[in-house]
Design a protein around this motif. Structure first.
Motif, PDB file in Angstrom:
ATOM      1  N   GLU A 170      74.746 -12.238 113.243  1.00 14.69           N
ATOM      2  CA  GLU A 170      75.881 -11.142 112.466  1.00 14.69           C
ATOM      3  C   GLU A 170      77.128 -11.869 112.351  1.00 14.69           C
ATOM      4  N   ASN A 229      78.636  -6.775 108.178  1.00 15.13           N
ATOM      5  CA  ASN A 229      79.136  -5.470 108.499  1.00 15.13           C
ATOM      6  C   ASN A 229      79.630  -4.864 107.143  1.00 15.13           C
ATOM      7  N   GLU A 261      75.124  -3.984 107.584  1.00 16.95           N
ATOM      8  CA  GLU A 261      75.177  -2.997 108.779  1.00 16.95           C
ATOM      9  C   GLU A 261      76.069  -1.960 108.397  1.00 16.95           C
ATOM     10  N   ASP A 290      74.577   0.738 112.472  1.00 17.29           N
ATOM     11  CA  ASP A 290      75.071   0.112 113.552  1.00 17.29           C
ATOM     12  C   ASP A 290      75.619   1.278 114.506  1.00 17.29           C
ATOM     13  N   LYS A 311      70.764  -0.727 115.517  1.00 18.75           N
ATOM     14  CA  LYS A 311      71.236  -1.317 116.535  1.00 18.75           C
ATOM     15  C   LYS A 311      71.957  -0.510 117.310  1.00 18.75           C
ATOM     16  N   GLU A 347      72.547  -3.961 121.481  1.00 18.72           N
ATOM     17  CA  GLU A 347      73.823  -4.728 121.381  1.00 18.72           C
ATOM     18  C   GLU A 347      74.402  -4.839 122.901  1.00 18.72           C
TER      19      GLU A 347
HETATM   20 CA    CA Z   1      77.901  -4.768 113.684  1.00 18.54          CA
END
Ligand code: CA
Ligand code: C2E
Ligand code: CA
Length: 386
Positions: A170, A229, A261, A290, A311, A347
């Motif tokens: 990421e 992101n 994301e 996300d 995520k 995460e």
């Molecule tokens: Ca993220």
């Protein structure tokens, strides 16, 4: 509760007088009011205001004495506006707009004072570098930092917990050299979102990631992908997508190696977001939802957007080692992801116990301090080569 008050005034009456402390501002419903100032004993007319216009708001905004006199020229009906009605709205306004109002007022007042006796000007009339002005300075500094490539991008590994899925990284933004000291990535994104800098910042991160991906690929034979992101502002039109696609073509990376994301935002219309997601998928990009499970990213995102991955937010992963209720929740999310054919990434895997539990629960991938902290490009290359 603020309530509006009305007042009738006859021709010749004074609404407010130069030098007085401000009480109200007034909206004129009917009639006319003449505004004048006193100069060397003479009354100088500045202008006349009529129905639908507001008068006396300046002194209310800056809590200053009146710098002019308002006299009724034709019988009037006015509505009184309280300081709270005005000040509360200003307090809610964008800080930059707030600063601009202050700057304009101070400037107007000092111009007025040039050929007027200075008795009504307070000594505190300098414009301080307040929050809103500070943001404008920040904007310039960030723009320079982007031009000078002083903004860094680090990569946090997402490790496969099964034999099948590939590894990912990421991209996370870092700006440490700013005169504001270390600013958190979330704070940086928020500030950039309030200005027009979110677009250049996002493209900067995207370009860095796409370029670095080529070096990552060269360092290993195994499959990998990069995650970037996306700020909700980027999804209002397809401009960012088109630019991102061009960058991929330019640096020779395939969109299907990049995952975008997305997180829920109150400002985004999900139907429009679905169109954006469809356009992104048509270009080949992968989509991830996300922060899932926080209420920021809702079930609707999972069903309507049909993403490639979800995520699971660190706030529901972290407690699984000591609170069985979170195990239930995470198991349900994993079950749902499996049934929808969506890859699950956890995460906040902070301990060995987290990783072991997630593996047992059948989670596809994990990201967190136990696996790796965000690393520089060179550290990632070393990691891949080793
Ligand atoms: Ca993220
Ligand atoms: P996020 O997308 O949820 O990114 C993951 C954040 O969790 C990162 O923080 C990462 O350092 C942190 N993290 C990773 N592992 C762990 C762990 O085991 N425990 C805990 N407590 N935290 C962990 P970071 O880099 O501070 O980023 C914060 C947020 O800022 C990101 O949250 C993302 O929403 C936003 N952000 C960062 N870079 C960008 C960017 O380039 N563009 C946009 N639009 N947003 C970004
Ligand atoms: Ca997240």
């Amino acid at each position: 509760m603020a309530h509006s008050l009305s007042k009738s005034l006859k021709t010749g009456e004074v609404l407010f007088r130069e030098g007085e402390r401000a009480g109200y501002a007034y909206i004129i419903e009917k009639g006319r009011v003449v505004v004048s100032v006193e100069r060397e004993g003479e009354s100088v007319v500045l202008g006349t205001v009529g129905p639908g216009e507001i008068i006396g708001e300046m002194a209310v905004i800056d809590q200053h004495r009146r710098t002019a006199t308002a006299t009724v020229k034709e019988d009037c009906e006015v509505t009184l506006i309280t300081p709270q009605q005005i000040l509360q709205r200003i307090a809610r306004a964008d800080p930059v707009v707030r600063s601009l109002i202050r700057v304009m007022l101070v400037r107007y007042r000092s111009e007025l004072a040039m050929d007027q006796s200075p008795q009504f000007l307070d000594e505190t009339d300098e414009v301080p570098v307040d929050f809103g002005i500070g943001k404008m300075l920040f904007e310039n500094e960030l723009r320079d930092a982007l031009n000078d490539e002083e903004v860094q991008v680090v990569y946090q590994p997402m490790r496969s917990l099964t034999a099948t899925s590939k590894n990912g990284f990421e991209a996370l933004v870092r700006w440490q050299t700013g005169p504001h000291g270390t600013i958190s990535p979330a704070g940086l994104i928020n500030l950039a979102e309030e200005t027009d800098l979110i677009e250049p910042l996002s493209l900067y991160v995207f370009r860095a990631a796409a370029e670095d991906l080529a070096d990552f690929r060269a360092a290993t034979t195994s499959d990998l992908f990069l995650s970037v992101n996306i700020s909700p502002r980027q999804t209002s039109d397809t401009d960012f997508l088109n630019r991102a696609w061009d960058i991929c073509a330019e640096v020779n990376c395939r969109p299907d190696e990049i995952m975008l994301e997305l997180t829920e935002s109150a400002f985004v219309d999900i139907e429009k977001l679905r169109e954006w997601v469809d356009a992104a998928k048509a270009m080949g990009f992968m989509i991830s939802v996300d922060d899932f499970g926080t209420g920021y990213a809702s079930l609707e995102y999972l069903t309507r957007l049909a993403p490639h991955t979800v995520k699971i937010d660190r706030n529901i992963i972290r407690p699984i080692t000591h609170d069985p209720r979170y195990v239930v929740v995470v198991n349900k999310v994993l079950e749902m992801a499996r049934e929808l054919g969506v890859l699950a990434i956890a995460e906040g895997a902070e301990t060995y116990e987290h990783v072991r539990m997630l593996m047992d629960m059948g989670c596809d991938m994990a990201q967190g301090f136990e696996i790796d902290r965000p690393l520089t490009k060179f550290q990632i290359i070393e990691l891949l080569a080793g």
